[in-house]
Write an enzyme that holds these catalytic residues in place. Structure first.
Site, PDB file in Angstrom:
ATOM      1  N   GLU A 291      -1.531 -15.091  -8.621  1.00  0.00           N
ATOM      2  CA  GLU A 291      -0.974 -16.117  -7.536  1.00  0.00           C
ATOM      3  C   GLU A 291      -2.141 -16.522  -6.634  1.00  0.00           C
ATOM      4  OE1 GLU A 291       0.975 -18.773  -8.168  1.00  0.00           O
ATOM      5  OE2 GLU A 291      -0.211 -19.478  -6.609  1.00  0.00           O
TER       6      GLU A 291
ATOM      7  N   ALA B 256     -11.154 -12.102  -5.855  1.00  0.00           N
ATOM      8  CA  ALA B 256     -11.058 -13.366  -4.997  1.00  0.00           C
ATOM      9  C   ALA B 256     -10.507 -13.035  -3.388  1.00  0.00           C
ATOM     10  CB  ALA B 256     -10.066 -14.336  -5.396  1.00  0.00           C
ATOM     11  N   ASN B 257      -9.602 -12.131  -3.162  1.00  0.00           N
ATOM     12  CA  ASN B 257      -9.387 -11.774  -1.925  1.00  0.00           C
ATOM     13  C   ASN B 257     -10.135 -10.999  -1.244  1.00  0.00           C
ATOM     14  OD1 ASN B 257      -6.550 -13.011  -1.789  1.00  0.00           O
ATOM     15  ND2 ASN B 257      -5.629 -11.615  -2.469  1.00  0.00           N
ATOM     16  N   ALA B 258     -10.783 -10.339  -1.848  1.00  0.00           N
ATOM     17  CA  ALA B 258     -11.990  -9.345  -1.338  1.00  0.00           C
ATOM     18  C   ALA B 258     -12.928 -10.454  -0.690  1.00  0.00           C
ATOM     19  CB  ALA B 258     -12.575  -8.225  -2.047  1.00  0.00           C
TER      20      ALA B 258
ATOM     21  N   CYS C  46      -1.710  -9.671   2.147  1.00  0.00           N
ATOM     22  CA  CYS C  46      -2.732  -9.542   1.157  1.00  0.00           C
ATOM     23  C   CYS C  46      -3.984  -8.727   1.253  1.00  0.00           C
ATOM     24  CB  CYS C  46      -2.925 -10.818   0.512  1.00  0.00           C
ATOM     25  SG  CYS C  46      -1.358 -11.524  -0.472  1.00  0.00           S
TER      26      CYS C  46
ATOM     27  N   THR D 125       0.830  -1.106   0.099  1.00  0.00           N
ATOM     28  CA  THR D 125       0.058   0.008   0.138  1.00  0.00           C
ATOM     29  C   THR D 125       0.993   1.357   0.002  1.00  0.00           C
ATOM     30  OG1 THR D 125      -1.480  -1.235   1.255  1.00  0.00           O
ATOM     31  CG2 THR D 125      -1.899   1.189   1.263  1.00  0.00           C
TER      32      THR D 125
ATOM     33  N   LYS E 225      -8.164 -11.449  -9.269  1.00  0.00           N
ATOM     34  CA  LYS E 225      -7.395 -11.545  -8.192  1.00  0.00           C
ATOM     35  C   LYS E 225      -7.670 -10.752  -6.930  1.00  0.00           C
ATOM     36  CE  LYS E 225      -4.284 -12.828  -5.378  1.00  0.00           C
ATOM     37  NZ  LYS E 225      -4.143 -14.021  -4.720  1.00  0.00           N
TER      38      LYS E 225
ATOM     39  N   ARG F 191       3.568 -10.340   8.424  1.00  0.00           N
ATOM     40  CA  ARG F 191       2.948  -8.839   7.886  1.00  0.00           C
ATOM     41  C   ARG F 191       1.548  -8.764   8.230  1.00  0.00           C
ATOM     42  NH1 ARG F 191       5.078  -9.632   1.727  1.00  0.00           N
ATOM     43  NH2 ARG F 191       4.844 -11.844   2.542  1.00  0.00           N
TER      44      ARG F 191
HETATM   45  P1  NAD Z   1       7.779 -10.328  -0.819  1.00  0.00           P
HETATM   46  O1  NAD Z   1       8.080  -8.816  -0.238  1.00  0.00           O
HETATM   47  O2  NAD Z   1       8.145 -11.355   0.045  1.00  0.00           O
HETATM   48  O3  NAD Z   1       8.980 -10.445  -2.024  1.00  0.00           O
HETATM   49  C1  NAD Z   1       9.004  -9.440  -3.052  1.00  0.00           C
HETATM   50  C2  NAD Z   1      10.443  -9.532  -3.315  1.00  0.00           C
HETATM   51  O4  NAD Z   1      10.541  -8.627  -4.385  1.00  0.00           O
HETATM   52  C3  NAD Z   1      11.362  -8.921  -2.426  1.00  0.00           C
HETATM   53  O5  NAD Z   1      12.272  -9.934  -1.951  1.00  0.00           O
HETATM   54  C4  NAD Z   1      12.201  -7.660  -3.012  1.00  0.00           C
HETATM   55  O6  NAD Z   1      13.543  -7.448  -2.656  1.00  0.00           O
HETATM   56  C5  NAD Z   1      12.093  -8.226  -4.293  1.00  0.00           C
HETATM   57  N1  NAD Z   1      12.350  -6.866  -5.254  1.00  0.00           N
HETATM   58  C6  NAD Z   1      11.458  -5.910  -5.294  1.00  0.00           C
HETATM   59  N2  NAD Z   1      11.708  -4.997  -6.460  1.00  0.00           N
HETATM   60  C7  NAD Z   1      12.707  -5.784  -7.295  1.00  0.00           C
HETATM   61  C8  NAD Z   1      13.474  -5.342  -8.275  1.00  0.00           C
HETATM   62  N3  NAD Z   1      13.243  -4.227  -8.958  1.00  0.00           N
HETATM   63  N4  NAD Z   1      14.435  -6.458  -8.685  1.00  0.00           N
HETATM   64  C9  NAD Z   1      14.612  -7.393  -7.978  1.00  0.00           C
HETATM   65  N5  NAD Z   1      13.888  -7.922  -6.811  1.00  0.00           N
HETATM   66  C10 NAD Z   1      13.065  -6.971  -6.412  1.00  0.00           C
HETATM   67  O7  NAD Z   1       6.473 -10.287  -1.506  1.00  0.00           O
HETATM   68  P2  NAD Z   1       5.357 -11.274  -1.893  1.00  0.00           P
HETATM   69  O8  NAD Z   1       4.562 -11.679  -0.507  1.00  0.00           O
HETATM   70  O9  NAD Z   1       6.209 -12.444  -2.277  1.00  0.00           O
HETATM   71  O10 NAD Z   1       4.338 -10.937  -2.804  1.00  0.00           O
HETATM   72  C11 NAD Z   1       4.688 -10.387  -4.080  1.00  0.00           C
HETATM   73  C12 NAD Z   1       3.589 -10.165  -4.661  1.00  0.00           C
HETATM   74  O11 NAD Z   1       2.627 -11.464  -5.001  1.00  0.00           O
HETATM   75  C13 NAD Z   1       2.692  -9.017  -4.124  1.00  0.00           C
HETATM   76  O12 NAD Z   1       2.249  -8.147  -5.523  1.00  0.00           O
HETATM   77  C14 NAD Z   1       1.532  -9.633  -3.491  1.00  0.00           C
HETATM   78  O13 NAD Z   1       0.518  -9.121  -3.356  1.00  0.00           O
HETATM   79  C15 NAD Z   1       1.445 -11.076  -4.447  1.00  0.00           C
HETATM   80  N6  NAD Z   1       0.816 -12.229  -3.785  1.00  0.00           N
HETATM   81  C16 NAD Z   1       1.346 -12.616  -2.381  1.00  0.00           C
HETATM   82  C17 NAD Z   1       0.873 -13.696  -1.849  1.00  0.00           C
HETATM   83  C18 NAD Z   1       1.601 -14.044  -0.546  1.00  0.00           C
HETATM   84  O14 NAD Z   1       0.516 -15.040   0.007  1.00  0.00           O
HETATM   85  N7  NAD Z   1       2.292 -13.487   0.083  1.00  0.00           N
HETATM   86  C19 NAD Z   1       0.062 -14.516  -2.456  1.00  0.00           C
HETATM   87  C20 NAD Z   1      -0.594 -14.072  -3.481  1.00  0.00           C
HETATM   88  C21 NAD Z   1       0.003 -12.848  -4.280  1.00  0.00           C
HETATM   89  C1  UDX Z   2      -4.804 -15.227   1.040  1.00  0.00           C
HETATM   90  C2  UDX Z   2      -5.480 -15.881   0.163  1.00  0.00           C
HETATM   91  O1  UDX Z   2      -6.322 -16.953   0.792  1.00  0.00           O
HETATM   92  C3  UDX Z   2      -4.793 -16.511  -0.952  1.00  0.00           C
HETATM   93  O2  UDX Z   2      -5.451 -16.986  -2.276  1.00  0.00           O
HETATM   94  C4  UDX Z   2      -4.035 -15.323  -1.632  1.00  0.00           C
HETATM   95  O3  UDX Z   2      -3.338 -15.810  -2.617  1.00  0.00           O
HETATM   96  C5  UDX Z   2      -3.193 -14.510  -0.739  1.00  0.00           C
HETATM   97  O4  UDX Z   2      -3.962 -13.952   0.443  1.00  0.00           O
HETATM   98  P1  UDX Z   2      -3.142 -15.742   2.924  1.00  0.00           P
HETATM   99  O5  UDX Z   2      -3.098 -14.492   3.240  1.00  0.00           O
HETATM  100  O6  UDX Z   2      -1.500 -16.379   2.834  1.00  0.00           O
HETATM  101  O7  UDX Z   2      -3.772 -15.951   1.523  1.00  0.00           O
HETATM  102  O8  UDX Z   2      -3.703 -16.571   3.969  1.00  0.00           O
HETATM  103  P2  UDX Z   2      -5.542 -16.948   4.384  1.00  0.00           P
HETATM  104  O9  UDX Z   2      -5.395 -18.356   4.761  1.00  0.00           O
HETATM  105  O10 UDX Z   2      -6.126 -16.525   3.370  1.00  0.00           O
HETATM  106  O11 UDX Z   2      -5.555 -16.286   5.737  1.00  0.00           O
HETATM  107  C6  UDX Z   2      -5.649 -14.847   5.945  1.00  0.00           C
HETATM  108  C7  UDX Z   2      -5.988 -14.396   7.101  1.00  0.00           C
HETATM  109  O12 UDX Z   2      -7.171 -14.610   7.530  1.00  0.00           O
HETATM  110  C8  UDX Z   2      -5.369 -15.097   8.242  1.00  0.00           C
HETATM  111  O13 UDX Z   2      -4.848 -14.248   9.287  1.00  0.00           O
HETATM  112  C9  UDX Z   2      -5.998 -16.170   8.798  1.00  0.00           C
HETATM  113  O14 UDX Z   2      -5.901 -16.423  10.033  1.00  0.00           O
HETATM  114  C10 UDX Z   2      -7.563 -15.345   8.391  1.00  0.00           C
HETATM  115  N1  UDX Z   2      -8.553 -16.439   8.441  1.00  0.00           N
HETATM  116  C11 UDX Z   2      -8.727 -17.310   7.652  1.00  0.00           C
HETATM  117  C12 UDX Z   2      -9.609 -16.360   9.664  1.00  0.00           C
HETATM  118  O15 UDX Z   2      -9.225 -15.533  10.456  1.00  0.00           O
HETATM  119  N2  UDX Z   2     -10.400 -17.104   9.689  1.00  0.00           N
HETATM  120  C13 UDX Z   2     -10.718 -17.935   8.511  1.00  0.00           C
HETATM  121  O16 UDX Z   2     -11.648 -18.837   8.352  1.00  0.00           O
HETATM  122  C14 UDX Z   2      -9.608 -18.199   7.306  1.00  0.00           C
END
Ligand code: NAD
Ligand code: UDX
Length: 463
Positions: free
Chosen positions: A162, A224-226, A277, A95, A221, A347
């Site tokens: 993803e 789905a998260n919303a 997310c 954000t 995407k 996070r």
């Molecule tokens: P993260 O912060 O764990 O990883 C991102 C990485 O990108 C960091 O290691 C950072 O150093 C690197 N980076 C940034 N700018 C760069 C650049 N210019 N060159 C090379 N490396 C660079 O983030 P994340 O959790 O992996 O999320 C990445 C994306 O995927 C986000 O848009 C997030 O919303 C999305 N996403 C996350 C999840 C999840 O569960 N964490 C699930 C689905 C989608």
């Molecule tokens: C979420 C989405 O599920 C995934 O599809 C997307 O790619 C990334 O965002 P994540 O945030 O990793 O995944 O975990 P998730 O299992 O969705 O849980 C998110 C939060 O909701 C956690 O804090 C979890 O404890 C909470 N949660 C989940 C609840 O409090 N109750 C539930 O029934 C489910």
């Protein structure tokens, strides 16, 4: 076209696991994961595979099987871009903390940097895949940058969001409900989409690989998260009503979840959702709706966040109220700090905000989490300070032994649903606590009848 060489920019919680699984399942494709963060890359390359920077059940085995064969981690971003025929952008999109859209819109500076770097380096045609979660129509900006700053080579932009959840990432990647690929309707766009579909088809049945236009994919995407977050806020809203009326939120969840139209998943009442997310993506959705002047749409989704903030705050205030309206100088033990079980990711964890409220009431907080490192917890305190909170690292003590964390505590708060908490010797914990000994179960995982028999005063979400 058959993909032979993949580069993924960003070795985080998404890039690391997704690309490791692609490498594992596609031995003919060379996969280079690159990141600017040298420390992170060194950890991915650590000789002891248990030290990789992302904790996910099963991930270290996958990395061990592919690393050094067709899976490589490096800081040499340019070389990996140059070699690749397909480049995934998997960088963070947090954000915005400044300027227009501050606190709401997604910050796309890392995405833009990637696009500029790809354009500057690429000497042959590339397929660029948005793996990061992005606002709808971002592909347009990426395309503009690539086409206007590149070396005359051709780019196809795909959206491939993803859907993995942390804690179950490996299972989600090996056996996803669906994979989504969005691309242009032009013949070149279709060819690029097919190339990506064929990568996934190495282990995923084709009927689970959905193709759409780019904008639908990007928006799906966020949607789905919303929807998922909305379910958590919905059951959490009901949990407060349960506490007032004598209904039990677990029983309500079971009763409604057996309706096949509602379904049983994602109905666990909790101290509030966390993670990198849900909040970020809903704020982004709300921001987009507002920029299109859709006030009712924006207000509707914003309520999911408002409810979640309320749930975290009321958990903390219930602790204060129950402890005779003061926690000043009292030790409160936190079991769990991660935003959910089976991850070391903190996070936006609810624990951070509950700690903030209690520290402001001058409580002393003792934290035990099986996977979160001490420094990560302190960094979360620093993060709160940057958001205007007056808390600092001083009020928090991190323990590596849960029994020591709970010793002499006035109360225990369960913030993460780690399975190991259920197997503790709760009699021993009780014996070493101040009396009366309170448990605030923010995850509804403990057997409250058993705890009450021991002598605890138990307060569980939604009961
Ligand atoms: P993260 O912060 O764990 O990883 C991102 C990485 O990108 C960091 O290691 C950072 O150093 C690197 N980076 C940034 N700018 C760069 C650049 N210019 N060159 C090379 N490396 C660079 O983030 P994340 O959790 O992996 O999320 C990445 C994306 O995927 C986000 O848009 C997030 O919303 C999305 N996403 C996350 C999840 C999840 O569960 N964490 C699930 C689905 C989608
Ligand atoms: C979420 C989405 O599920 C995934 O599809 C997307 O790619 C990334 O965002 P994540 O945030 O990793 O995944 O975990 P998730 O299992 O969705 O849980 C998110 C939060 O909701 C956690 O804090 C979890 O404890 C909470 N949660 C989940 C609840 O409090 N109750 C539930 O029934 C489910």
């Amino acid at each position: 076209m058959k993909v032979k060489n993949i580069c993924c920019i960003g070795a985080g919680y998404v890039g690391g696991p997704t690309m490791s699984v692609i490498a594992y399942k596609c031995p003919d494709i060379k996969v280079n994961i690159v990141d600017l963060n040298a420390e992170r890359i060194a950890a991915w390359n650590d000789e002891d595979v248990n030290n990789i920077p992302v904790y996910e059940p099963g991930l270290s085995d996958i990395v061990a099987a592919a690393r050094g064969k067709n899976l490589f981690f490096s800081t040499d971003v340019e070389k990996a871009i140059e070699e690749a025929d397909m480049i995934f952008i998997s960088v963070n999109t947090p954000t915005k903390t400044y300027g227009v859209g501050k606190g709401m819109a997604a910050d796309l500076k890392y995405i833009e940097l990637c696009a500029r770097q790809i354009a500057a380096v690429a000497k042959s045609d590339k397929i660029v895949v948005e793996k990061s979660t992005l606002p709808v129509r971002t592909a347009e900006a990426v395309k503009n940058i690539l086409e206007n700053t590149g070396n005359g080579v051709k780019f196809q932009i795909l959206s491939n969001p993803e859907f993995l959840a942390e804690g179950t990432a490996v299972d989600d990647l090996l056996n996803p409900d669906r994979v989504l690929v969005g691309g242009d309707t032009t013949p070149e766009g279709q060819e690029a989409m097919n190339a990506l579909v064929e990568v996934y088809a190495n282990w995923i049945p084709k009927d689970r690989i959905l193709t759409t236009n780019v904008w639908s994919s990007e928006l799906s995407k966020l949607t789905a998260n919303a929807f998922l977050a909305q379910r958590v806020s919905s059951i959490n809203a009901i949990s407060e009503l349960c506490e007032r009326t004598g209904a039990d939120v677990n029983e309500v969840a079971r009763a409604i979840g057996t309706d096949s139209r509602i379904g049983p998943k994602f109905l666990k009442a909790s101290v509030g959702f966390g993670g990198s997310c849900f909040q970020k993506d809903i704020l982004n959705l709300v921001y987009i709706a507002r920029t299109y002047g859709l006030t009712e749409v924006a207000d509707y989704w914003e309520q999911v966040i408002i409810m979640n903030d309320h749930q975290k705050r009321r958990f903390a205030s219930n602790i204060v109220k129950t402890l005779y309206n003061t926690v000043s100088g009292k030790k409160i033990a936190f079991l769990g700090w991660a935003f959910k079980k089976d991850t070391n990711d903190t996070r936006e964890s609810a624990a951070i905000y509950v700690a903030d409220d209690l520290l402001n009431e001058q409580a002393g907080i003792a934290v035990y989490d099986p996977k979160v490192e001490e420094e990560a917890i302190y960094r979360d305190m620093d993060y709160l300070a940057t958001r205007g909170s007056s808390v600092n690292r001083k009020g928090i003590t991190v323990y590596t032994d849960p029994y020591e964390a709970c010793r002499d505590a006035h109360a225990i708060a369960i913030l993460t649903e780690w399975d190991e908490f259920k197997g503790y010797d709760w009699q021993r914990i009780y014996d070493n606590m101040k009396k009366p000994a309170f448990v605030f179960d923010g995850r509804n995982i403990l057997d409250s009848d058993q705890l009450q028999k021991i002598g605890f005063i138990v307060s569980s979400i939604g009961k």
